[in-house]
Design an enzyme around this catalytic site. Sequence first.
Site, short mmCIF file in Angstrom:
data_model
loop_
_atom_site.label_atom_id
_atom_site.label_comp_id
_atom_site.label_asym_id
_atom_site.label_seq_id
_atom_site.Cartn_x
_atom_site.Cartn_y
_atom_site.Cartn_z
N ARG A 66 34.27 36.42 40.09
CA ARG A 66 33.60 36.22 41.38
C ARG A 66 33.18 37.55 42.02
NH1 ARG A 66 34.62 30.99 41.44
NH2 ARG A 66 36.67 30.24 40.86
N GLY A 67 32.81 38.47 41.16
CA GLY A 67 32.32 39.76 41.62
C GLY A 67 33.38 40.85 41.68
N SER B 23 32.10 32.28 36.17
CA SER B 23 32.77 33.39 36.88
C SER B 23 33.34 34.42 35.91
CB SER B 23 33.87 32.85 37.80
OG SER B 23 33.34 32.06 38.83
N PRO B 24 32.56 34.87 34.93
CA PRO B 24 33.07 35.86 33.98
C PRO B 24 33.29 37.24 34.60
CG PRO B 24 30.73 35.56 33.64
CD PRO B 24 31.15 34.53 34.64
N LEU B 25 32.79 37.42 35.82
CA LEU B 25 32.99 38.67 36.53
C LEU B 25 34.02 38.53 37.66
CD1 LEU B 25 29.29 39.94 36.66
CD2 LEU B 25 31.12 40.63 35.12
N TYR C 172 25.41 22.01 44.50
CA TYR C 172 25.10 23.34 45.01
C TYR C 172 23.99 23.23 46.05
CZ TYR C 172 27.46 24.90 40.69
OH TYR C 172 28.35 25.10 39.65
N HIS D 136 31.24 17.44 36.19
CA HIS D 136 31.69 18.64 36.91
C HIS D 136 33.21 18.64 37.13
CE1 HIS D 136 30.07 21.63 40.16
NE2 HIS D 136 30.99 22.19 39.40
#
Length: 327
Positions: free
Chosen positions: A206-207, A202-204, A55, A123
């Site tokens: 990715r927004g 990413s439980p949302l 990252y 990863h």
Amino acid sequence: MKQRTLGQGLTVSPLGLGCMGMSEFYGAGDEAESLATLHRALDLGVTFLDTADMYGPFTNERLVGKAIAGRRDEVVLATKFGVERGPDGSMRGINGRPDYVRRACDASLQRLGVDHIDLYYQHRVDPAVPVEETWGALAELVAQGKVRHLGISEAAPAVVRRAHAVHPITAGQYEYSLFTRDPEDEIIATFRELGIGLVAYSPLGRGFLTGAITSADQFQAGDFRAANPRFQGENFAANRELVVRIERIAEAKGVTPAQLALAWVLAQGEDVVPIPGTKRRAYLEQNVAALDIALTAQELAGLEEAAPRGAVAGERYPTAALPRITS
């Protein structure tokens, strides 16, 4: 704050904080606000912090290290290796060679400014290197005290079993949300059989599941979602319809769509820990409030009807970047 237990007795806050977007992939960053968000997370009891060497590259680990200086004992620190990048940001590929594992760990320790990593993930699995060789090197890092627990990400069940036979896996990190239900195929059952916790990134969606993304044209420069299949054309329109249904349920319950989506992930088991990413304190505080939301069986059924498994349109990543689950 009540804790949750992953594998091997590792207890973590029930909600973690994904730090990736503070440095890359989601548009321009703001270091001051990111540091303030990290400090606020610790103050609120969100002490499970997730980063990776790729990252930035490298800058996110330095940011997290700066934020936890003087507060190391409060934190369960997770980072990752395996997606090799150059200092210029170029992608060099997946690397699971034992010599690279050792170098990557030492470099992460230095950037983070710590003497050990609490949870060190592979990863992505290198298809050119037997997973047993990679995990042999990881087991050495545990024996040396540089790493406390080991994790894996996006690996198929057979690979998970092979790695686990070399050294027990504490957690597996996989994308999991109302939009992405892939772990329900085999991964969750495999993890529960072996005593491995699931960390949901990413439980949302990715927004998307926040309801804040209403147009495919609203992404700023440097936001990788602009090229993501789920945010394009007919896929965007179809997925937006799913979000509208979720918004109606959230409104009826008096919560935000994001809080409802997080509550759904939290309801999937005490061995499941979502790590929503944010770089702003306001969103962090909203996410933490999801811990107080209890969903009834009727509400869970309503969400299943509103966003049934497999209903989301489009792949998780652009084809060229698709992280194949390694078999």
